[in-house]
Design a protein around this motif. Structure first.
Motif, PDB file in Angstrom:
ATOM      1  N   ASP A  13       1.120   4.096  -2.989  1.00  0.00           N
ATOM      2  CA  ASP A  13       0.850   5.515  -2.734  1.00  0.00           C
ATOM      3  C   ASP A  13       2.076   6.370  -3.042  1.00  0.00           C
ATOM      4  O   ASP A  13       1.962   7.455  -3.612  1.00  0.00           O
ATOM      5  CB  ASP A  13       0.425   5.734  -1.273  1.00  0.00           C
TER       6      ASP A  13
ATOM      7  N   ARG B 199       0.841  -1.210   0.000  1.00  0.00           N
ATOM      8  CA  ARG B 199       0.000   0.000   0.000  1.00  0.00           C
ATOM      9  C   ARG B 199       0.879   1.265   0.000  1.00  0.00           C
ATOM     10  O   ARG B 199       0.698   2.171  -0.807  1.00  0.00           O
ATOM     11  CB  ARG B 199      -0.895  -0.030   1.249  1.00  0.00           C
TER      12      ARG B 199
ATOM     13  N   LEU C 135       0.514  -3.842  -5.637  1.00  0.00           N
ATOM     14  CA  LEU C 135      -0.674  -2.991  -5.785  1.00  0.00           C
ATOM     15  C   LEU C 135      -0.509  -1.904  -6.847  1.00  0.00           C
ATOM     16  O   LEU C 135      -1.416  -1.094  -7.054  1.00  0.00           O
ATOM     17  CB  LEU C 135      -1.048  -2.356  -4.438  1.00  0.00           C
TER      18      LEU C 135
END
Ligand code: GLP
Length: 247
Positions: A209, A205, A241
């Motif tokens: 980001d 994650r 991701l």
């Protein structure tokens, strides 16, 4: 009119062994090419493979740490440096006691010296090569979400997520210190070259980001977008991701 500066961050997706090898080789080449090298060192599980390879290279006489000066990123507050969970102990165990570095050339931020830590780094010529890990919440060193980008070395209150992440090294979560002393984001940004190592799904994650979103103090690592010599090394899991193709 809002202008977004395009980031120069480079992303490399490799197997962990490859990441360790590439970084260790860069550090060895750097040490062998200069009279004096200033390394910025990190703790945590991410850099252990690099330190192991540096120790091997020292044992094989491929490199000496006699002229290396080091500045560690952070240390817990109110922890005995002989405590096995202290970052002092970690560095001794994984690197310092196994190579010929002069222990007087190794530095950690402390309650006594932290106001002068940035100045001390500068007086030594600045950090040539900074190794970083990343917390699952996007922290670097112990700069937790919400830290101002212009912070120098300072004392911090750790977030619950960090205490929980780091409790795996302690016998119980109650034993994890709640405060630490950390190099600031500005301190880190002064380094001439920065490499960040992220492996495992727990980092996916934060990595997504960092790479795909705009700079924000909610993700401290995103300040690295403004640095012109940064490489983010991820393994497959940490990059899982990402939605955009990496060239
Ligand atoms: C700790 C350290 C950081 C480190 C991070 C990730 O909180 N203060 O410097 O980068 O955790 O640790 P790991 O590499 O074990 O995942």
């Amino acid at each position: 009119l809002l202008m977004f500066k395009k980031s120069n961050m480079k992303i490399k997706i490799l197997k962990k062994e490859e990441i360790d090898r590439v970084i260790a080789e860069e550090i060895i080449t750097l040490i062998n090419s200069k009279n004096k090298v200033v390394l910025g060192l990190a703790t945590g599980s991410s850099p252990i493979g690099v330190y192991d390879l540096l120790v091997k290279a020292y044992q094989n006489k491929e490199v000496s740490f006699k002229n290396v000066i080091s500045f560690n990123l952070d240390e817990y507050l109110n922890i005995d440096i002989e405590n096995k969970q202290s970052y002092h102990y970690f560095m001794k165990e994984h690197l310092f006691s196994k190579v010929d570095i002069d222990i007087n050339n190794t530095h950690f931020p402390s309650e006594e010296n932290y106001l002068k830590y940035d100045e001390e780094i500068k007086q030594n010529g600045g950090i040539d090569y900074q190794i970083l890990g990343i917390g699952s919440n996007g922290h670097i060193a112990f700069n937790e979400p919400g830290t101002m980008f212009n912070e120098k070395t300072h004392i911090v209150e750790l977030k619950n997520s960090t205490i929980k992440d780091n409790s795996r090294f302690f016998s119980s979560i109650e034993e994890v210190p709640t405060k630490a002393i950390t190099s600031g984001l500005e301190t880190i940004m002064q380094a001439r070259k920065i490499v960040l190592i992220a492996t495992g799904k727990n980092k996916a994650r934060a990595i997504c980001d960092l790479i795909e979103k705009e700079k924000t103090t909610l993700l401290p690592a995103s300040i690295l977008k403004d640095h012109d010599n940064v490489v983010i090394y991820c393994d497959e899991d940490a990059s899982s991701l990402l939605t955009k193709q990496i060239a």
